[in-house]
Each structure stands twice: as structure tokens, then as C-alpha cells.
Design an enzyme around this catalytic site. Structure first.
Site, PDB file in Angstrom:
ATOM      1  N   ALA A   1       0.835  -1.205   0.000  1.00 51.67           N
ATOM      2  CA  ALA A   1       0.000   0.000   0.000  1.00 51.67           C
ATOM      3  C   ALA A   1       0.864   1.247   0.000  1.00 51.67           C
ATOM      4  O   ALA A   1       1.949   1.267   0.575  1.00 51.67           O
ATOM      5  CB  ALA A   1      -0.914   0.019   1.222  1.00 51.67           C
TER       6      ALA A   1
ATOM      7  N   TYR B   1       0.673  -4.887 -11.422  1.00 56.48           N
ATOM      8  CA  TYR B   1       1.232  -6.233 -11.350  1.00 56.48           C
ATOM      9  C   TYR B   1       1.528  -6.788 -12.745  1.00 56.48           C
ATOM     10  O   TYR B   1       2.538  -7.465 -12.956  1.00 56.48           O
ATOM     11  CB  TYR B   1       0.304  -7.163 -10.577  1.00 56.48           C
ATOM     12  CG  TYR B   1      -0.036  -6.653  -9.197  1.00 56.48           C
ATOM     13  CD1 TYR B   1       0.891  -5.925  -8.434  1.00 56.48           C
ATOM     14  CD2 TYR B   1      -1.298  -6.861  -8.649  1.00 56.48           C
ATOM     15  CE1 TYR B   1       0.569  -5.441  -7.175  1.00 56.48           C
ATOM     16  CE2 TYR B   1      -1.619  -6.383  -7.395  1.00 56.48           C
ATOM     17  CZ  TYR B   1      -0.690  -5.677  -6.664  1.00 56.48           C
ATOM     18  OH  TYR B   1      -1.009  -5.201  -5.418  1.00 56.48           O
TER      19      TYR B   1
ATOM     20  N   GLU C   1      -2.618 -12.137  -4.215  1.00 50.22           N
ATOM     21  CA  GLU C   1      -4.044 -12.062  -4.493  1.00 50.22           C
ATOM     22  C   GLU C   1      -4.424 -10.596  -4.599  1.00 50.22           C
ATOM     23  O   GLU C   1      -3.883  -9.755  -3.881  1.00 50.22           O
ATOM     24  CB  GLU C   1      -4.881 -12.714  -3.375  1.00 50.22           C
ATOM     25  CG  GLU C   1      -4.815 -14.218  -3.336  1.00 50.22           C
ATOM     26  CD  GLU C   1      -3.737 -14.725  -2.391  1.00 50.22           C
ATOM     27  OE1 GLU C   1      -3.111 -13.905  -1.674  1.00 50.22           O
ATOM     28  OE2 GLU C   1      -3.493 -15.942  -2.389  1.00 50.22           O
TER      29      GLU C   1
END
Length: 140
Positions: A66, A111, A99
């Protein structure tokens, strides 16, 4: 990340996730989990982001990543993710997974820039709203 960083990291968690980890979880990760590695991003001596990864033999799993909302879109996440990739490769990791919420398109794009590809779905993975998670993998 050090023990003294936990409160700032927990604050970033609360501002970033609907199911934030508690301070207690981070304390256990840093003191009891030998597979856990946590890193922070600082700007002007302030923690603005973090990432956790578990390394088990030659595989790594991103536990959480984050960046504070005010610093998103400024490539701090890209830099942090690249740093994590470099660290796990240096540790002998051959595969990396994570995930991500099916609704989190921005994270999925990040990603994919690093070669991660969808490999499956974890149904009802997120307990706050039963949203599915996409499992993403990359061979390093």
C-alpha cells in the site's frame, strides 16, 4: 521495516484497506514469522508506503502492499514493487504470487507491468463483501 514503524504502517493499512491488519498482526509478523520480510517507503522521513512478502524456499507471496492515498499515482508503488522483485530474486526466489481484488483494476495493471498473470480465482476471498480475489503469478 522495523518494530518502530508498525504504528505508521498500521495507519497506512487503515487508509488503504477495508480489512486492515492490526498492530498485533504486524508485531507477530516481525517477531515470530521467519518467512516474513517487510519494507517501507519513506519521503522526508515519513513512511508513505510499505510491502510485505513471505519467502518460503524458492517461492514468494506478497502479503500486502500500500501507498498512502496522497502519494498514489507518483510511481512510489512501482518503485516499491520493483524493489521487492529485486529482493526476492536476490534471495533465490523463482516464483512470486499475490491475491488482488477483482475490482482493483489499478493494482492489476501495476502487477501486469511486472509480468504477473492471472492464474486462478479465490471465490469469496474478501470477508468484508465476499469479493473474489484473482491469484496472479510470475516466474522470475
Amino acid at each position: 521495516m522495523t518494530y518502530k514503524d508498525i504504528e505508521e504502517v498500521a495507519m497506512i493499512e487503515k487508509k488503504s484497506f477495508t480489512l486492515p491488519w492490526t498492530i498485533d498482526i504486524y508485531e507477530k509478523e516481525l517477531t515470530e514469522n521467519s518467512y516474513a520480510h517487510y519494507y517501507v517507503v519513506e519521503k522526508n522521513d515519513k513512511i508513505i508506503g510499505f510491502c510485505g512478502v513471505w519467502i518460503v524456499i524458492d517461492e514468494a507471496q506478497i502479503t500486502n502492499i500500500a501507498i498512502l492515498p496522497d502519494y498514489r499515482g507518483q510511481n512510489y508503488g512501482v518503485g516499491l514493487f520493483q524493489y521487492i522483485i529485486n529482493q526476492v530474486i536476490a534471495s533465490g526466489v523463482r516464483r512470486l504470487s499475490l491475491e488482488v481484488r477483482v475490482s482493483n483494476i489499478i493494482a492489476q495493471r501495476l502487477y501486469r507491468k511486472f509480468g504477473l498473470k492471472p492464474a486462478g480465482i479465490r471465490k469469496n476471498y474478501y470477508t468484508d463483501n465476499n469479493e473474489d480475489a484473482i491469484v496472479m503469478w510470475v516466474d522470475l
